[in-house]
Enzyme design. Structure first.
Site, PDB file in Angstrom:
ATOM      1  N   HIS A 160     -14.377  32.287  16.192  1.00 59.44           N
ATOM      2  CA  HIS A 160     -13.636  33.125  17.131  1.00 59.44           C
ATOM      3  C   HIS A 160     -12.504  33.773  16.375  1.00 59.44           C
ATOM      4  CE1 HIS A 160     -11.407  34.433  20.651  1.00 59.44           C
ATOM      5  NE2 HIS A 160     -12.533  34.237  21.325  1.00 59.44           N
TER       6      HIS A 160
ATOM      7  N   ASP B  86     -19.217  30.515  24.440  1.00 58.25           N
ATOM      8  CA  ASP B  86     -20.633  30.824  24.664  1.00 58.25           C
ATOM      9  C   ASP B  86     -21.562  29.691  24.263  1.00 58.25           C
ATOM     10  OD1 ASP B  86     -20.225  33.398  25.651  1.00 58.25           O
ATOM     11  OD2 ASP B  86     -19.885  34.156  23.634  1.00 58.25           O
TER      12      ASP B  86
END
Ligand code: ACO
Length: 460
Positions: free
Chosen positions: A310, A367
């Protein structure tokens, strides 16, 4: 702004002072907005990894510590105690609602659940069955505004006057459009929303009820879906939200702005990652790999471990921590043993003990586990990113409002460092493949363009 702290930039031996902006959680930014006019220099930061594009009061993230707070309230607290609609209110209006505010807001969302019958025509041959639901969603979120012309004037004061209605309408209709897109693609009859169901329950009803069989989701399934939506509700200046803010900065209406957000979300490095995670887990499962080979491929740069890494989090994404537990709970409730959960957990363990991932601070992101829950709920894989879009709607709406209501707001218009050709002359078609003759300048005036009659007459 900090009065005591200033940043000094030294350019060719000359000092320039830039103000330092301090956020409420102590983050510091150097304000370079006058740098070009003062010095002729701009800053370069491709991908904006180091650039704050705005000041915002909606969401706070501390990627090093793994904090995520909506309007100051930790995500763990909201996940434990709130609902998607209450959290949407908090994100959009800045405060948790009173009982009365909550009731009014829910009623407004509920009243807007139906689509105008004119819009139903889109689902009757308006799109091919092969259309991706994200394409349908983006197109129809923009189209829905056409049925409410007083809300889409592209004049800030007027659009803001109708903001409350537009916000509730979009929150409600995004879910109906999503369910209708699914039904159309699968040749299923349209199922209308019901007045007595909550937000997530109504969505599941529109997705899975049949004319001959009413679908009643288990309470825990509804809660799990609601939790996924809540955890996606905002995430400050991510790719799709920045897109929404950019479109809004031109004065465009809320509907056009969120429609652009859907397009930005679609990509596999952003919202599209959730479906890629499931495809990756299925591929690993089918190949009989326990995840080791896939991890090695990712380390060689041949693929990416989807759902990992991320831009902001350099530790666990707090949403992934919540969703991992939720995935375990959902599978237990529906008594499903999904080998993909085992693979996901094994992958996580492998990656977390491997120096490639440890050194680069690559942890599971939101996710990584959401797809397992969505699959267990019965959601088809091409609807995964759509679920993300439904969840992200409150954030997009709040960010649009923040931009539209800022009287000092500026249109988003970054600079660039040009690295192309220096100035050169236009070369006529007949000279392009060979050397340019020395009398090129004189010849230039004899005929037009490439000499074709079409081009010549167009120029004449
Ligand atoms: N698998 C393997 N290696 C990775 C991964 C991954 N998932 N993510 C990053 N890396 C490596 C890169 O190869 C790079 O290595 P290098 O330094 O040897 O070149 C290093 O880690 C840094 O990667 P960047 O791409 O520069 O990091 P950035 O912050 O730009 O990208 C992103 C973040 C796009 C999320 C990236 O981690 C990624 O592609 N992850 C997989 C896709 C994904 O899960 N996206 C969803 C993000 S969450 C969201 O949008 C909701």
């Amino acid at each position: 702004m900090s009065d005591s702290e200033k940043a000094k930039i030294i350019l060719n031996g000359k000092d320039y002072e830039c103000p330092v902006i301090v956020g409420t959680e102590g983050e510091r930014g150097i304000d370079v907005s006058k740098l070009r006019s003062d010095t002729g220099y701009v800053t370069l930061d491709e991908g904006f990894g180091n650039t704050a594009a705005c000041e915002s009061s909606i969401t706070y993230i501390n990627g090093e510590k793994g904090y995520l707070r909506y309007r100051g309230i930790p995500i763990e607290d909201l996940a434990e105690n709130s609902t998607f609609i209450e959290t949407a209110y908090l994100i959009i209006y800045g405060e948790l609602p009173t009982r009365k505010q909550m009731s009014n807001f829910s009623q407004k969302v509920l009243r807007n659940a139906n689509l105008h019958e004119g819009m139903m025509q889109f689902f009757d041959g308006g799109f091919p069955f092969s259309a991706h639901p994200m394409a349908i969603l983006s197109a129809l979120l923009n189209s829905v505004g056409c049925y409410y012309p007083h809300m889409v004037t592209n004049q800030r004061e007027q659009d803001l006057e109708h903001f409350d209605d537009a916000a509730a309408l979009l929150l409600s209709k995004v879910r109906t459009i999503a369910a209708m897109a699914y039904r159309m693609k699968n040749g299923l009859p349209m199922i209308y929303p019901k007045r007595d169901l909550g937000y997530s329950q109504n969505f599941l009803h529109m997705m899975f009820t049949e004319p001959y069989h009413e679908y009643y989701p288990h309470d825990d399934i509804t809660k799990a879906l609601d939790l996924i939506l809540l955890l996606h509700a905002d995430h400050e200046q991510n790719c799709s939200t920045s897109t929404v803010r950019t479109v809004a900065s031109s004065g465009a209406n809320l509907f056009a702005s969120v429609s652009a957000g859907v397009c930005a979300l679609w990509g596999p490095l952003h919202g599209g990652a959730n479906m890629r995670v499931l495809q990756m887990l299925e591929q690993i499962h089918k190949s009989g790999d326990d995840g080791s080979k896939y991890v090695e491929m990712a380390k060689r740069g041949e693929t990416r471990l989807m759902g990992f890494g991320h831009r902001l989090y350099k530790t666990y994404d707090p949403r992934a921590v919540i969703l991992r537990k939720a995935a375990e709970r959902v599978l237990k409730i529906i008594k499903l043993k999904d080998p993909l959960l085992d693979i996901a957990q094994r992958l996580e363990e492998k990656a977390r003990s491997d120096s490639y991932f440890v050194d680069r601070n690559l942890y599971p992101n939101v996710d990584f586990y959401s797809g397992i829950i969505l699959k267990a709920i019965g959601m088809p894989i091409d609807m995964f990113t759509v679920m993300f879009a439904i969840g992200r709607m409150p954030g997009w709406i709040a960010h649009w409002h923040e931009v539209a209501s800022n009287p000092k707001g500026k249109i988003t218009r970054p600079r660039q460092i040009y690295q192309g050709e220096p100035e050169r002359k236009y070369v006529k078609m007949r000279f392009r493949e060979g050397e340019i003759p020395s009398d090129y300048e004189a010849d230039e005036h004899k005929s037009f363009g490439d000499g074709s009659s079409e081009n010549a007459s167009a120029k004449a």
